[in-house]
Design an enzyme around this catalytic site. Sequence first.
Site, PDB file in Angstrom:
ATOM      1  N   SER A   1       0.821  -1.220   0.000  1.00 54.39           N
ATOM      2  CA  SER A   1       0.000   0.000   0.000  1.00 54.39           C
ATOM      3  C   SER A   1       0.848   1.261   0.000  1.00 54.39           C
ATOM      4  O   SER A   1       0.308   2.366  -0.074  1.00 54.39           O
ATOM      5  CB  SER A   1      -0.941  -0.009   1.216  1.00 54.39           C
ATOM      6  OG  SER A   1      -0.208  -0.139   2.414  1.00 54.39           O
TER       7      SER A   1
ATOM      8  N   ASN B   1      -2.713  -2.584  13.195  1.00 56.96           N
ATOM      9  CA  ASN B   1      -4.171  -2.394  13.144  1.00 56.96           C
ATOM     10  C   ASN B   1      -4.613  -1.137  13.891  1.00 56.96           C
ATOM     11  O   ASN B   1      -5.465  -0.388  13.407  1.00 56.96           O
ATOM     12  CB  ASN B   1      -4.894  -3.619  13.716  1.00 56.96           C
ATOM     13  CG  ASN B   1      -4.651  -4.852  12.874  1.00 56.96           C
ATOM     14  OD1 ASN B   1      -4.019  -4.761  11.817  1.00 56.96           O
ATOM     15  ND2 ASN B   1      -5.116  -6.002  13.340  1.00 56.96           N
TER      16      ASN B   1
ATOM     17  N   THR C   1     -39.336  26.128 -11.932  1.00 58.55           N
ATOM     18  CA  THR C   1     -39.530  24.767 -11.427  1.00 58.55           C
ATOM     19  C   THR C   1     -39.684  23.942 -12.696  1.00 58.55           C
ATOM     20  O   THR C   1     -40.155  24.466 -13.719  1.00 58.55           O
ATOM     21  CB  THR C   1     -40.790  24.625 -10.543  1.00 58.55           C
ATOM     22  OG1 THR C   1     -41.937  24.897 -11.355  1.00 58.55           O
ATOM     23  CG2 THR C   1     -40.774  25.570  -9.345  1.00 58.55           C
ATOM     24  N   HIS C   2     -39.268  22.708 -12.657  1.00 55.66           N
ATOM     25  CA  HIS C   2     -39.276  21.850 -13.857  1.00 55.66           C
ATOM     26  C   HIS C   2     -38.495  22.496 -15.006  1.00 55.66           C
ATOM     27  O   HIS C   2     -38.783  22.238 -16.173  1.00 55.66           O
ATOM     28  CB  HIS C   2     -40.696  21.547 -14.318  1.00 55.66           C
ATOM     29  CG  HIS C   2     -41.616  21.112 -13.224  1.00 55.66           C
ATOM     30  ND1 HIS C   2     -41.778  19.797 -12.842  1.00 55.66           N
ATOM     31  CD2 HIS C   2     -42.394  21.834 -12.371  1.00 55.66           C
ATOM     32  CE1 HIS C   2     -42.642  19.732 -11.831  1.00 55.66           C
ATOM     33  NE2 HIS C   2     -43.010  20.961 -11.513  1.00 55.66           N
TER      34      HIS C   2
ATOM     35  N   SER D   1     -11.857  25.480 -27.486  1.00 50.75           N
ATOM     36  CA  SER D   1     -11.897  24.203 -28.201  1.00 50.75           C
ATOM     37  C   SER D   1     -10.671  24.123 -29.087  1.00 50.75           C
ATOM     38  O   SER D   1     -10.188  25.139 -29.593  1.00 50.75           O
ATOM     39  CB  SER D   1     -13.165  24.140 -29.042  1.00 50.75           C
ATOM     40  OG  SER D   1     -12.965  23.296 -30.159  1.00 50.75           O
TER      41      SER D   1
ATOM     42  N   LYS E   1     -15.483  28.800 -29.453  1.00 54.09           N
ATOM     43  CA  LYS E   1     -15.970  28.190 -28.223  1.00 54.09           C
ATOM     44  C   LYS E   1     -15.472  28.835 -26.943  1.00 54.09           C
ATOM     45  O   LYS E   1     -14.362  29.353 -26.879  1.00 54.09           O
ATOM     46  CB  LYS E   1     -15.575  26.711 -28.190  1.00 54.09           C
ATOM     47  CG  LYS E   1     -16.289  25.889 -29.220  1.00 54.09           C
ATOM     48  CD  LYS E   1     -17.716  25.599 -28.811  1.00 54.09           C
ATOM     49  CE  LYS E   1     -17.740  24.302 -28.065  1.00 54.09           C
ATOM     50  NZ  LYS E   1     -19.039  23.984 -27.555  1.00 54.09           N
TER      51      LYS E   1
ATOM     52  N   GLU F   1     -18.137  21.657 -15.365  1.00 53.37           N
ATOM     53  CA  GLU F   1     -18.401  20.265 -15.755  1.00 53.37           C
ATOM     54  C   GLU F   1     -17.571  19.312 -14.902  1.00 53.37           C
ATOM     55  O   GLU F   1     -18.024  18.222 -14.544  1.00 53.37           O
ATOM     56  CB  GLU F   1     -18.093  20.073 -17.241  1.00 53.37           C
ATOM     57  CG  GLU F   1     -19.127  20.762 -18.115  1.00 53.37           C
ATOM     58  CD  GLU F   1     -18.681  20.934 -19.558  1.00 53.37           C
ATOM     59  OE1 GLU F   1     -19.533  21.275 -20.383  1.00 53.37           O
ATOM     60  OE2 GLU F   1     -17.497  20.758 -19.871  1.00 53.37           O
TER      61      GLU F   1
ATOM     62  N   GLN G   1      -7.473  -2.036   3.863  1.00 53.81           N
ATOM     63  CA  GLN G   1      -6.403  -1.280   3.211  1.00 53.81           C
ATOM     64  C   GLN G   1      -6.959  -0.495   2.013  1.00 53.81           C
ATOM     65  O   GLN G   1      -6.408   0.520   1.614  1.00 53.81           O
ATOM     66  CB  GLN G   1      -5.298  -2.242   2.759  1.00 53.81           C
ATOM     67  CG  GLN G   1      -4.096  -1.565   2.135  1.00 53.81           C
ATOM     68  CD  GLN G   1      -2.884  -2.465   2.162  1.00 53.81           C
ATOM     69  OE1 GLN G   1      -2.277  -2.658   3.208  1.00 53.81           O
ATOM     70  NE2 GLN G   1      -2.529  -3.030   1.026  1.00 53.81           N
TER      71      GLN G   1
HETATM   72  N1  ARG Z   1      -1.445  -1.288   5.375  1.00 54.15           N
HETATM   73  C1  ARG Z   1      -2.416  -1.838   6.260  1.00 54.15           C
HETATM   74  C2  ARG Z   1      -3.779  -1.148   6.078  1.00 54.15           C
HETATM   75  O1  ARG Z   1      -3.821  -0.191   5.404  1.00 54.15           O
HETATM   76  C3  ARG Z   1      -1.971  -1.658   7.660  1.00 54.15           C
HETATM   77  C4  ARG Z   1      -2.529  -2.636   8.618  1.00 54.15           C
HETATM   78  C5  ARG Z   1      -1.991  -3.988   8.382  1.00 54.15           C
HETATM   79  N2  ARG Z   1      -2.461  -4.916   9.355  1.00 54.15           N
HETATM   80  C6  ARG Z   1      -2.368  -6.259   9.195  1.00 54.15           C
HETATM   81  N3  ARG Z   1      -2.858  -6.970  10.156  1.00 54.15           N
HETATM   82  N4  ARG Z   1      -1.844  -6.792   8.141  1.00 54.15           N
HETATM   83  O2  ARG Z   1      -4.771  -1.578   6.575  1.00 54.15           O
END
Ligand code: ARG
Length: 456
Positions: A22, A109, A154-155, A276, A282, A289, A321
Site C-alpha cells: 500500500s 491495526n 420549477t421543472h 476548443s 468556443k 463540468e 487497506q
Molecule cells: N497497510 C495496512 C492497512 O492499510 C496496515 C494494517 C496492516 N495490518 C495487518 N494486520 N496486516 O490496513
Amino acid sequence: MKLYKGRIPTDPSPLMDAINRSLPFDIRLLPYDVATNKAWAGELCRLGIFSQAEHTAVLERLDEITAAYEAGDFQPVPDDEDVHTLVERLLTEKLGPAGARIHTGRSRNDQVVCDLRLYTRDALDELIDAVRQLLRVLRDRAEEHAETLLAGTTHLQPALPITLGQFLLSLAFALVRDMERLLDARKRVNLCPLGSGAMAGSGFPVDRAALAEALQFEGVLENSIDAVADRDFCQEAAAACAILADHLSRYAEQFIIWANPAFGYMRFADEWSTGSSMMPQKRNPDAMELVRGKAARAQGAVTTLLSLTKGVPLTYAKDFQEDKEPLFDTLDNLTLSVRVMKEAAASAVFFPEKLAAMLSDDMLATDLADHLARAGVPFREAHERVGALVSDLEAEKRTLLQVEDSELSARFPELGPNPPKLDFAASVAQRAVRGGTAPSSVREQIRRLDEVLPKS
Ligand code: ARG
C-alpha cells in the site's frame, strides 16, 4: 525489513507483493505515522521499554524522517510494505534495538486507524475552511445582486420572478448544512484508537487517555475491537463529502445552463473558461463540468467505503487497506471543487439585462391570482379564472402586461376600478416573508448567514 520472516521465511510472490503493497498510496500518511510513533514512544519510555536516551534518539530520528519526506529525499525499498513498515525500517536502520522496540505492545491495526483518523481530521479542516471561503463569496455576491431580477424556475420552466441574491443564498444555506455535517463527522473522527493493539487491547499498560491527549484527540475509542474494526468515520466523512458534492454539482449545472448563449445570463472569467482545439468560437465551462463530474466520484467513494466493511467478520481484515484511496480521492477532489467554485463564483459576470429579458409577463399570473385571493375570491377559483385569461391572451398573441386596467376590472370585478399594478419588482417585493425572495428578505438572510459565518 521482513515483517514476519520468523513464521514465513520465503519471499512473497511478486504478484502477492503487488496486491499487498500500500506504500504507493499510503505514503501520504507519513507525517501522521510519525506523530503516532512519537506518542507511542512517549508511553514506551514511561513504561521503561525505552530509556530516556533511546526515547530522545527515537524522537530525533522521527523528525529526520519527516524532514527527509518533506524534502522528497528518501528511497523506499521493495520490502517496505506500507508506510508503517517504512517508518519502522528507517528508525531501526539508524537506531538498532531502540527502533526494533517501537512496535512493542501495538499492532499496525491500531496504528493505521490512528494515522488515518489524524489525516482525516486535517483534511476535513482544510475542506471546512474552503467551504467557509466559498460561503463568504456567495454572501457578497448575493448582497451585490439583492435586487437583480431573474426568472425562477420549477421543472426548468419559468415559474416566478426571483432575485439573483435569493438564488445565490440558496447554495449558501445548503453549504451551511454541509459545513455542519463535516464538523459533526469530525467529532467522531477525532477519537483515539491507539492502545487497542491488534484487536484485544495492548498487553502493555499504556495510558490511552495520555496517548489521546498527545495527539490532540477529543477522547478515546472505548472498545478495542470497535477501534480496529470499524471504518464508519471514513464512511461518514465521505458521505458528508458526497452530499456537498451533490450540492455543488447542481449549481455547477445551473451555471452551465446560464452561461449558454441561449440564456446568456452570465459569463465565467477567462481564467475559468476553456476553448476548443477545433472550434475557434468556443467558450466552454469545463471547470463547472468537472465539479459536476467529481460528484460522481464522490458518490462512488461512499459506495466503495460502505461495501468495504459490509459483512466483513470482526475484527480487522486486509480489505480495509482499500479504504484509503477512495477516502483520499474524495477529500482531495472536494476541497479542489469547493476552491474552484469559490474562484469561479467570485469572478463570474452576471448580465442583469439578459436575466431580466427572460422574465415573461405570464410569470405575473400568480400575483394576479393572489390579488383576487386578497379580494376574497377562493384561491382555486382565482387560479382557474386567471388560467383562462392567460390562455385567451395566448390565443390573441397578447401578454398579461398588455391588458388595460379597464379590461382587467371588467374580467375581475372583485379587483375594483383600479386593479393593482402587475410588475416584476413589485412581485418580488411582495415575497418579503422570512426566507422569501424580496430584496428585504435577502438582506435579512444575509444577516442570519453572517451570524453563522466566522469573521476571518
Ligand atoms: N497497510 C495496512 C492497512 O492499510 C496496515 C494494517 C496492516 N495490518 C495487518 N494486520 N496486516 O490496513
